[in-house]
Write a protein that holds these residues in place. Structure first.
Motif, mmCIF file in Angstrom:
data_model
loop_
_atom_site.group_PDB
_atom_site.id
_atom_site.type_symbol
_atom_site.label_atom_id
_atom_site.label_comp_id
_atom_site.label_asym_id
_atom_site.label_seq_id
_atom_site.Cartn_x
_atom_site.Cartn_y
_atom_site.Cartn_z
ATOM 1 N N ARG A 1 0.837 -1.201 0.000
ATOM 2 C CA ARG A 1 0.000 0.000 0.000
ATOM 3 C C ARG A 1 0.876 1.257 0.000
ATOM 4 N N TYR B 1 1.123 4.162 -2.980
ATOM 5 C CA TYR B 1 1.141 5.601 -2.726
ATOM 6 C C TYR B 1 2.277 6.271 -3.491
ATOM 7 N N ALA C 1 -5.432 -7.302 -5.109
ATOM 8 C CA ALA C 1 -6.437 -6.248 -4.947
ATOM 9 C C ALA C 1 -5.819 -4.999 -4.320
ATOM 10 N N ARG C 2 -4.919 -5.193 -3.358
ATOM 11 C CA ARG C 2 -4.295 -4.029 -2.713
ATOM 12 C C ARG C 2 -3.320 -3.320 -3.652
ATOM 13 N N LEU D 1 -4.012 -2.726 -6.534
ATOM 14 C CA LEU D 1 -4.914 -1.930 -7.378
ATOM 15 C C LEU D 1 -5.600 -0.852 -6.556
ATOM 16 N N GLU D 2 -4.911 -0.287 -5.582
ATOM 17 C CA GLU D 2 -5.523 0.784 -4.786
ATOM 18 C C GLU D 2 -5.041 2.160 -5.241
ATOM 19 N N LEU D 3 -3.955 2.652 -4.704
ATOM 20 C CA LEU D 3 -3.552 4.036 -5.045
ATOM 21 C C LEU D 3 -2.764 4.151 -6.346
ATOM 22 N N PRO E 1 -1.782 4.455 -10.015
ATOM 23 C CA PRO E 1 -2.456 4.582 -11.318
ATOM 24 C C PRO E 1 -2.216 3.306 -12.131
ATOM 25 N N PHE E 2 -3.182 2.948 -12.949
ATOM 26 C CA PHE E 2 -3.124 1.646 -13.612
ATOM 27 C C PHE E 2 -1.999 1.548 -14.633
ATOM 28 N N ASP F 1 -6.992 7.276 -15.247
ATOM 29 C CA ASP F 1 -6.612 5.858 -15.154
ATOM 30 C C ASP F 1 -6.230 5.466 -13.741
ATOM 31 N N SER F 2 -7.200 5.563 -12.860
ATOM 32 C CA SER F 2 -6.992 5.238 -11.456
ATOM 33 C C SER F 2 -8.348 4.849 -10.878
ATOM 34 N N TYR G 1 -5.382 6.399 5.827
ATOM 35 C CA TYR G 1 -4.748 5.392 4.971
ATOM 36 C C TYR G 1 -3.262 5.650 4.870
ATOM 37 N N LEU H 1 -9.780 5.335 -3.195
ATOM 38 C CA LEU H 1 -9.787 3.881 -3.360
ATOM 39 C C LEU H 1 -10.892 3.389 -4.281
ATOM 40 N N ARG I 1 -12.197 -0.151 -4.498
ATOM 41 C CA ARG I 1 -11.553 -0.851 -3.379
ATOM 42 C C ARG I 1 -11.952 -0.265 -2.026
#
Lengths: 369, 369, 369
Positions: free
Chosen positions: A266, A270, A298-299, A301-303, A305-306, B53-54, B262, B289, B292
């Motif tokens: 996580r 960030y 899944a985590r 895919l949190e902060l 950017p993809f 894209d986030s 967070y 999030l 998420r």
């Protein structure tokens, strides 16, 4: 909402991957103890068995067994006996292609008895590229004639010419806390003299480690950092990537890739949001977590950017691990993205695009493959 | 077990919220770059796109699109083009009422071009109240004539008379580690002189920051702390709320509210259990999030007693964010509390009561609304 | 895939447990305030009610009510009134057998008014064993005649002869950071003299704490450490088990058991993988998390090999807690392992074996029961 609920699952199952951080697979035969030790990342003691009694051990039996023609969840002894009928090369020729990987980015800094990039390409039928380990360059420079800094730069330039990136294991050489600014030429010369006098092996000198990092920044190719989970030689709490903040603030222009990241994924996410040049992946962790890897993916895919998330297996040794990383990543993505779409939080179209980004597009752009 | 499975979902969907920590929405027109930057909390560089894209970008398209009459998951370009047909005030008049918020508690310490409490009340049709930022009071005191400490106290008393609480951004001014005890009058006078001589802007002096916190404690109104996730000017690891332990041990009597939290929401929950006067929320994080956020909201419901948890959006800039915080919180609560009830771990009656506590009752009591 | 989907659930529901870390239950009557305080781990202030408004309070009403013949989710007042009709011994005779525990390992270091091992055995109908708290041994040695070190060793040897392990609350006496190496005899003598002169109560001297730990290592019986979640007298961030790394590197041969672990359960799991002699559990945390405990139990099943995970309730005071730990653990394991099997990530056969390992086999082997 979803035109065809299986379209996403099918894409995730079939998408070609760039495995952007990996080591070679074994080439020579070994015993059960070697195999069991290879399933335990953190411990440095010889396995006292039962090495299969972990999430990774269960995942090997669940997902690798069928590749060898065994039933799912085959018992450990049958798995080992069946595996023993094949040479490591034969195993690699089964497991590597089954991973669905087009490009392997091979960190060549460890593993005398493992395949190099050429071997990985040949065994998998894919392409392979080198990632140069900075601490290995340093050790080569320590043995080279002449001034250390010049030798380091010459070796790095030579090796990096055909490589796609560099890698640092600073995490294993004292960790991230403390000053990571660029040392002066005089400091480097003095530290190099001291290190050479004491043999010039296994670099732990902070001045020279910092020097290597800043040379890699100037090189401009993506610089990978081992982050988080590793063997117990490192102090895990000193591998928290937030301790890199000051270094990252000086790094603009050179991509920095945070590898593995557990249990700091996580924090890594960030950083990937905070800095245009920071990327992350979850290699190694996905294998270690087995049935628990969806929660970890899944985590990731949190902060972040993809466009900043990459795929890797961090496979090293048994070719099972190069395959398993892909198999578990596909399962995790199917569950996590499948749920996002099923809950109508994401559109299927978006999910398909994110799959392509993480599977290959992000890495292809970053490493200019 | 559950008399009517939709009763809980309906209550969560309709319950009126107190948004106990928010900033103003934009009033003046801006370009795409401004909008995309507003979707990225951590980065301080200008957006290099694609800012959608986030998780937050996807959530805006999923949940804010329909408020503007667009299909769910509308593509980014169409969203931006459609949004551009409205003024920021028109957008606010759509998004703010859609949030279902009765009271907005507005931190007025940033945002020259954003709505103040009166503007938020007018645009939303609800009530608004001020939260006074301590570092802004300090900067006003630095510019005021006479003794600094007296000026600080006078300005604080004057502004707090009509405000419901105070706020500290110590997280951005060196973080929480180190001594946070009350400085002596002589130390304050000396530090203030030094700061005034150097211009008296952007307070970073630890003595004066500590002075402000202890004045806020004496005031007795709820004191909000920015905790965790923020932009990269802060050292995220120095915003771990556990570093506030010694300060909290001296704070009895004045409510302390930990905001955002967070990735330290579990640590914040521990503090909310450990101290009668500590509260927490997950504003900003829930927006960041997106899909998420249910996992995050679930972790807020771990150690913290249910009377210590508050709702906020931390919206700032685009009015989408003031709405989205509420929309995502409602979705997350429906999933998390819905599962508790479906699994018969909680009764539906208890779940309904906890919804009311977090949505408005806790905040109404704490801030005496 | 699964022959009978209920076989696993049935096994988890019926399996006999070893509760390897527990305190005594109350013996004397008390008021509502005492009961509510017993539901809050972290706070040290007297309860200002409503003490049931937490995950633990909800879980007591959901799972303990039916043991007393009350409906599930009974309201707090009815629960308290009904409970008040029984003596603490009568309550223990209902709750302790309902936990399905064969062996209780009782830390006797606190609780003058609670049952000791003999009492726990008698009230539960099971077996009980003692775990000796090192800091209590130190306080006994401080009051004993003669040399401190010799007295400590004599008392430890005497008490440990009939005990199954030792326990340290270093977490509450300054935490884990700093030097934990073995002090010299001269250092011990000097520190002991100083401590005895000042009264010899509530040991906080680091030299003597370190001395006790290294004596326990030599004893060779399992050494339990309080880790993570506790009351606010400890600095939670100084109870991160990664701060024990240097100590663990010196501890080979003596089992080290990390207790509770929240919010550091992932770090504890890493240590259980990294060191052959490190074990972990999630006692106390499971009770505190109530409906959220499945997510926590799932994280305990990440990096730790399955032979390194133990069960405990950490019950102390109300006999409800000794029962609730077991009830919540069974529910959590049913969900987590049930999902692994339903998703075909694990075979049912493997899941059944892991249940037996964690429920009793690991503890029986470790403590030689």
């Amino acid at each position: 909402m979803v035109s065809d609920p299986s379209a996403l699952a099918q894409r995730i199952g079939e998408v070609t991957l760039v495995d952007h951080h990996v080591h070679g697979c074994w080439l020579a035969a070994g015993d059960l103890r070697r195999f069991e030790n290879a399933l335990n990342e953190a411990n440095t003691e010889p396995s006292t068995g039962p090495g299969f009694d972990s999430q990774l051990g269960f995942a090997v039996r669940a997902h690798c067994g069928p590749v060898l023609g065994l039933p799912k969840h085959v018992d450990p002894q049958s798995y080992w006996e069946h595996r023993s009928r094949f040479s490591e090369s034969e195993l690699a020729r089964m497991f590597l292609p089954a991973a669905g990987v087009s490009d392997w980015l091979v960190d060549t800094g460890i593993g005398a008895d493992t395949a190099g990039p050429a071997g990985m390409a040949e065994l998998s039928g894919g392409r392979a590229h080198e990632v140069v380990r900075l601490e290995e360059v340093a050790e080569q420079a320590a043995q080279a004639p002449g001034e250390y800094a010049a030798a380091f730069e010459e070796i790095l330039a030579l090796r990096a010419a055909t490589a796609v990136g560099t890698k640092s294991i600073l995490a294993y050489r004292g960790g991230f806390d403390g000053d990571l600014s660029e040392p002066s030429a005089a400091q480097v010369a003095e530290a190099a003299g001291r290190w050479r006098d004491s043999g010039g092996t296994r670099l732990r000198d902070r001045v020279l480690l910092r020097f290597g990092l800043h040379r890699a920044l100037r090189l401009g190719k993506p610089l990978q950092f081992h982050v988080g989970l590793g063997d117990r030689d490192c102090d895990l709490h000193k591998t928290n990537p937030l301790l890199l903040l000051d270094f990252l603030r000086q790094s603009a222009g050179t991509p920095i890739v945070l590898l593995h990241c557990y249990p700091y994924e996580r924090e890594a996410g960030y950083l990937a949001q905070a800095f245009d040049n920071v990327y992350l992946d979850g290699g190694l962790s996905v294998n270690q977590l087995g049935a628990r890897s969806p929660a970890f993916v899944a985590r990731l895919l949190e902060l972040a950017p993809f466009r900043k998330i990459l795929y890797s297996s961090d496979g090293f040794g048994p070719a099972e691990l190069h395959f398993l990383g892909a198999a578990l990543w596909r399962r995790a993505m199917q569950r996590v993205l499948g749920d996002f779409v099923a809950d109508d939080d994401w559109s299927e179209r978006d999910a398909l695009r994110v799959v392509d980004l993480i599977a290959h597009d992000n890495a292809a752009g970053l490493y200019r493959l």
